[in-house]
Design an enzyme around this catalytic site. Structure first.
Site, short mmCIF file in Angstrom:
data_model
loop_
_atom_site.label_atom_id
_atom_site.label_comp_id
_atom_site.label_asym_id
_atom_site.label_seq_id
_atom_site.Cartn_x
_atom_site.Cartn_y
_atom_site.Cartn_z
N GLU A 172 -17.24 -41.36 -31.52
CA GLU A 172 -17.97 -42.36 -30.91
C GLU A 172 -19.09 -42.12 -30.20
OE1 GLU A 172 -14.99 -44.13 -27.93
OE2 GLU A 172 -13.71 -44.84 -29.60
N GLU A 291 -8.95 -44.66 -35.09
CA GLU A 291 -8.24 -44.94 -33.74
C GLU A 291 -8.24 -46.44 -33.68
OE1 GLU A 291 -10.20 -43.46 -30.13
OE2 GLU A 291 -11.01 -41.57 -31.09
#
Ligand code: AHR
Length: 503
Positions: A172, A291
């Site tokens: 991320e 995710e």
């Protein structure tokens, strides 16, 4: 309501990559410590791994598990977790304001992954660290012998290299919360150079570059374009993340978020195609949705708690209690991944144990399967093969996030080797049964060999240590096949796994 559906043996979407049913586990909360590892627990083995949890993990037949983070990896020093345990430093985990004891590191995780019969997918720290540490880590993990890092591994009792073939280039990196957060071009360059180095070390290894943290990020989807423009030729996947919630208690809108996810995937697929064409590249880049899960029940409360607490060790964090509604959602989302399997090759449920997880384990106490365990398990066990196109012709609804959402959510997988077709179906109507007429074109001799259902529960029903099987699949009835057509009724708010012999 009446629903007509159809598929055709020859109308395939794609061969599904088994890794579509992968998982993720991070050093955070009680995922590792008192989740998979708890020396002294009555069910722990000689290595401290909980056998009750391992049994439940094995029953999922997980192809690969992403490790060690998540946000955690962006300030992680992998060297802290190797060598004699009593000499490993305790560090502050900046991502979750916790203490990391480093009692589990790469070698313990590898041992656990081996026992869990799964492959490791490793993330490197491109937040607080960079290319050099990533290549040292990869050398420790993958090089046979005769160099500083490979011999260090051997001195730690691991003679053979692990040959890890999936590498996540950070986590991320678009998120301002990330330690070492970067601008798209800056990250794209670093990812490109790191991918080159890691591939030099392990030819053929697959590289996963960070896409957006979710489709609400202000930089989405420019982030993907700019990052891929920097590294397209040296990577194999771009990762997507998305977590879902139903805080407004609007069930149909919640289910509509699966459509929204389809648009997210389609958009990124478009960006990939754009960059590929612009660069005149020959290689393909696929999506790694590494995710995904429902995460909202305790989200606000937890984010308040962890910002205030005083660096605890393995605290209770993100321990969501999943309900029946969440199970129906997860079933539908997995159907979407099957329908998009031409572009999504890898996907990881986040996470696996205790932290937003299908498996929960009390410290010193029992482990149990949450409601979402079952649709994930069914997809993993029976969703391997070729995804077939399913056309659904039935009533639809409009909601805040999407229009024309089918009440019936369906996916189909043809496993030629086994001679089976598996249908995964969710009737999302709140109070009407679906009178189904499903044409299995090209499979005239299909016959039912298995039918499991989850139905009849309250949307808020959950499992727990004192009621581990309160919400669980049962044998289904009422669906039959005649002349290549499935007919029967699907109760409102029900999930069905229908297995057909087509040999
Ligand atoms: O899975 C929990 C967290 O969610 C991960 O650490 C991070 O990557 C994401 O924001």
């Amino acid at each position: 309501m009446r629903v007509r559906a159809s598929l055709h043996r020859d109308f395939a979407i794609s061969k599904i990559d088994d890794r579509l049913y992968s998982a993720f586990i991070e050093h955070m909360g009680r995922a590792i410590y008192s989740g998979i590892y708890e020396p002294g627990h009555p069910r722990a083995d000689a290595n401290g791994f909980r056998q009750d949890v391992l049994d439940m993990v094995r029953e999922l037949d997980i192809p690969a598990i992403r490790y060690p983070g998540g946000n955690f990896v962006s300030a992680y020093r992998w060297e802290d977790g190797v060598g004699p345990r009593d000499q490993r430093p305790v560090r502050l985990d900046l991502a979750w304001r916790s203490k990391e004891t480093n009692q589990v590191g790469i070698n313990e995780f590898a041992q656990w992954a081996d026992a869990a019969e799964t492959e490791m997918m490793l993330a490197v720290n491109l937040g607080s660290r960079g290319l050099d540490d990533a290549r040292n880590f990869a050398e420790y993990v993958n090089h046979p012998s005769g160099t500083h890092w490979s011999d260090l591994r051997r001195s730690h009792g691991v003679e053979q290299p692990y040959n890890v073939s999936m590498w996540c280039l950070g986590n991320e990196m678009d998120g301002p919360w990330q330690i070492g957060h970067k601008q798209a071009r800056e990250y794209g360059r670093l990812a490109d150079e790191t991918a080159k180095a890691l591939r030099q070390l392990t030819p053929g290894a697959e590289m996963i570059v960070c896409g957006s943290s979710n489709d609400e990020m202000p930089t989405y989807p420019e982030w993907e374009r700019e990052v891929l423009e920097e590294c397209y030729e040296n990577v194999d996947y771009i990762s997507l993340h998305k977590y879902f919630g139903n805080s407004s208690q609007d069930t149909l809108n919640f289910f509509g978020k699966i459509e929204e996810t389809g648009r997210y995937i389609q958009t990124i697929a478009g960006v990939i195609d754009f960059v590929k064409t612009r660069k005149r590249a020959r290689n393909d880049v696929y999506i790694c949705f590494d995710e995904w899960n429902v995460w909202y029940h305790r989200r606000e409360e937890d984010s308040r708690r962890w910002r205030e607490w005083d660096w605890p060790e393995a605290p209770d964090l993100l321990e969501e209690d999943y309900n029946f509604e969440d199970a129906l959602f997860v079933a539908g989302l997995l159907n979407e991944f099957i329908r998009r399997s031409d572009r999504v090759r890898i996907a990881c449920i986040a996470q696996l144990v205790n932290v937003i997880a299908p498996i929960r384990a009390e410290k010193g106490g029992p482990a149990w399967r949450q409601t979402i365990y079952y649709p994930y398990q069914f997809a993993s066990l029976h969703g391997r093969g070729t995804a077939l196109n399913v056309s659904v012709d039935g009533p639809t609804y409009d909601c805040q996030v999407a229009d024309d959402v089918n009440y019936l959510d369906a996916a189909a997988v043809h496993n030629e080797a086994q001679g089976t077709v598996t249908l995964f179906m969710v009737n999302r109507h709140l109070d009407e049964a679906a009178e189904l007429d499903f044409d299995l074109a090209g499979f005239p001799k299909a016959r039912v060999i298995g039918h499991k259902v989850m139905e009849g529960y309250g949307l808020r029903d959950t499992n727990g240590p004192d009621k581990p099987d309160a919400v669980a699949p049962r044998d289904g009835k009422g669906l039959g096949v005649e002349d290549g057509r499935v007919r029967g009724a699907l109760a409102p708010l029900s999930y069905h796994l229908l297995r057909l012999d087509v040999s």
